[in-house]
Scaffold this motif. Structure first.
Motif, short mmCIF file in Angstrom:
data_model
loop_
_atom_site.label_atom_id
_atom_site.label_comp_id
_atom_site.label_asym_id
_atom_site.label_seq_id
_atom_site.Cartn_x
_atom_site.Cartn_y
_atom_site.Cartn_z
N UNK A 390 0.79 -1.11 -0.13
CA UNK A 390 -0.03 -0.16 -0.02
C UNK A 390 0.81 1.47 0.02
N UNK A 391 0.18 2.34 -0.56
CA UNK A 391 0.98 3.61 -0.31
C UNK A 391 1.40 4.04 1.01
N UNK A 392 2.62 4.24 0.92
CA UNK A 392 3.21 4.55 2.50
C UNK A 392 3.74 3.57 3.10
N UNK A 393 3.65 2.30 2.81
CA UNK A 393 4.07 1.22 3.35
C UNK A 393 5.59 1.20 3.02
N UNK A 394 6.40 0.66 4.30
CA UNK A 394 7.96 0.37 4.12
C UNK A 394 8.31 -0.97 3.91
N UNK A 395 9.46 -1.08 2.93
CA UNK A 395 9.61 -2.54 2.61
C UNK A 395 11.38 -2.70 2.40
N UNK A 396 11.88 -3.78 2.95
CA UNK A 396 13.33 -3.92 2.45
C UNK A 396 13.50 -4.41 1.12
N UNK A 397 14.43 -4.04 0.39
CA UNK A 397 14.67 -4.59 -0.95
C UNK A 397 16.10 -4.47 -1.50
N UNK A 398 16.36 -5.29 -2.42
CA UNK A 398 17.83 -5.27 -2.88
C UNK A 398 18.21 -4.53 -4.04
N UNK A 399 19.19 -3.78 -4.53
CA UNK A 399 19.31 -3.11 -5.76
C UNK A 399 19.89 -4.17 -6.55
N UNK A 400 19.07 -4.14 -7.83
CA UNK A 400 19.29 -5.06 -8.98
C UNK A 400 20.04 -4.40 -10.13
N UNK A 401 19.66 -3.15 -10.29
CA UNK A 401 20.02 -2.57 -11.55
C UNK A 401 20.11 -0.96 -11.26
N UNK A 402 21.05 -0.39 -11.91
CA UNK A 402 21.20 1.05 -11.61
C UNK A 402 21.42 1.59 -13.09
N UNK A 403 20.44 2.68 -13.38
CA UNK A 403 20.42 3.24 -14.80
C UNK A 403 20.46 4.88 -14.53
N UNK A 404 20.50 5.56 -15.78
CA UNK A 404 21.01 7.07 -15.73
C UNK A 404 19.84 7.63 -14.86
#
Length: 457
Positions: A390-404
């Protein structure tokens, strides 16, 4: 002229039986001879080639009548065999010099000039000429052509095939006659380049055209593998080559033609197509073998589950050979491997020889095309994430890709979100692939499977 005319006048015959025709002929003949004698020697051009008659053979010179006021002189040394010449012979001569009223002539140079004229004509008309190998020089051989011209034949112009032992070949052809074509004439330096190879190539070309004119699509021939390249194999059909493209070698996918073919191997090929104008022949090998698509289970249809082995991986997906059907391949596009929208390569998910199970997405038996989907065997996580993310919810994640324009964060298998650069501008963090971060959901679009995230700090 007076003496000859007087013979007719004093002849002891009556005017009734006098031969007036003979008398008039002699008058004409004498008139012509007097005309030539009156021609000035200045009308003769130096280096001009004329026809003359040998009138005298002396110890050191030969006298030649060229029908001018003065006779010409040729050195006796120009004639190697004096027995081959005699008074009355007609020969070609070239005016070398006009000196104190004498014409110095050359028979040898006249012959050479004639030979050069003949050489130019042969070159223009692409004629075949005969020559004799008389010596060798750096890079080739010396050949005497048209009797009086020494020409150069480069080693590269001897034969279409590489000449590995030049010495042996030279020993075989020395002092023997061969046929040639003139490749180049340099008038300024008086050089001529000839080729024996050109004759052989012309003959091969004729044989090719004849061979191709008799070909029929579907004709089966035993050929020998001559050369293997990355895109196919060239096969000798008996003096003419044809190409078997990679796609026409086997029903199964091959990485390189050398995986299934060897140089000098004899193979049975079929004529697929040919172009008489370009001398190109397209061959096939797999067409003489059973088509695996014909034996494909007729009950298979879109939506069926099927297994196969990964036989090739590309940037856009993988090719899977269907189990129990060698030669039948299906495309597994990278977008059909995972529900994730993250830009990734097929090799990130699978590798060669992996056995995968998928769902048939498309099947065209006529075009021999099939596509699979693997992600369809798992539940689409996007269908049940509205409550979780839901909007405003907090979650932990892993960066898989970096773009410009931002970073893509994997929240769970198949679910990615993006943090736009504009939402990172206020931070001093340097983010990289593999970093684990806390995010906050700013916006979610289930229909287009997009989650807009922010960085929680």
């Amino acid at each position: 002229m007076f003496e000859k005319t007087n013979q007719f006048i004093n002849a002891n015959v009556s005017t009734d039986i006098f031969n007036w025709n003979a008398y008039e002929d002699h008058q004409k003949e004498d008139h012509i001879k007097d005309f030539y004698k009156e021609v000035s020697i200045n009308t003769i051009n130096q280096y001009e080639i004329l026809r003359g008659v040998i009138t005298k053979i002396l110890d050191k010179e030969i006298i030649v009548d060229i029908h001018f006021k003065y006779e010409g002189i040729i050195s006796i040394n120009e004639f190697r065999n004096k027995k081959n010449i005699k008074v009355g012979d007609t020969i070609d001569v070239m005016v070398e010099k006009i000196y104190k009223g004498q014409l110095l002539l050359s028979n040898r140079k006249a012959k050479i000039r004639r030979s050069w004229e003949r050489a130019k004509e042969a070159y223009k008309n692409r004629e075949i000429i005969t020559g004799k190998v008389i010596g060798r020089t750096k890079g080739g051989m010396i050949v005497r052509i048209l009797e009086h011209i020494e020409a150069f034949m480069p080693g590269s112009q001897i034969d279409p095939k590489p000449l590995y032992n030049f010495d042996n070949f030279y020993s075989e052809v020395y002092n023997k006659y061969m046929e040639f074509k003139i490749l180049k004439i340099n008038n300024e330096y008086k050089n001529i380049v000839v080729s024996h190879k050109a004759l052989i190539e012309d003959e091969i070309e004729k044989q090719k055209k004849k061979f191709i004119s008799e070909l029929q699509p579907g004709q089966i021939i035993i050929a020998k593998v001559k050369n293997i390249t990355s895109y196919g194999a060239f096969c000798d059909l008996g003096g003419i080559d044809g190409l078997v493209h990679n796609s026409d070698i086997s029903w199964k996918r091959i990485n390189h033609p050398s995986d299934v073919l060897k140089i000098n191997e004899k193979v049975k090929v079929v004529i697929l197509d040919f172009n008489e104008d370009k001398n190109r022949i397209q061959l096939g090998i797999k067409h003489l073998l059973p088509n695996p698509w014909i034996s494909l289970d007729k009950n298979l249809k879109i939506g069926n589950k099927i297994k196969g082995k990964v036989i090739a991986i590309t940037e856009y997906g993988a090719f899977v050979e269907i189990e129990n059907h060698p030669g039948v391949e299906a495309l597994l596009h990278v977008s059909e491997i995972s529900w994730s929208n993250q830009l990734r390569l097929a090799k990130d998910f699978i590798k060669i020889d992996d056995v995968v199970e998928g769902v048939i997405l498309t099947l065209d038996r006529k075009e021999k095309k099939m596509s699979l989907g693997v992600k369809e065997l798992t539940k689409n996580p996007w269908l049940e994430i509205q409550e979780k993310y839901k909007k405003g919810s907090i979650h932990t994640g892993t960066i898989r890709h970096v773009t410009e324009y931002g970073v893509f964060v994997e929240l769970e298998e198949g679910i990615d979100g993006m943090i736009h650069n504009s939402d990172l501008s206020y931070t001093n963090f340097k983010l990289g692939v593999g970093d684990i971060i806390e995010t906050i959901v700013l916006e979610m679009d289930v229909e287009h499977q997009r989650i807009h995230l922010g960085l929680r700090i």
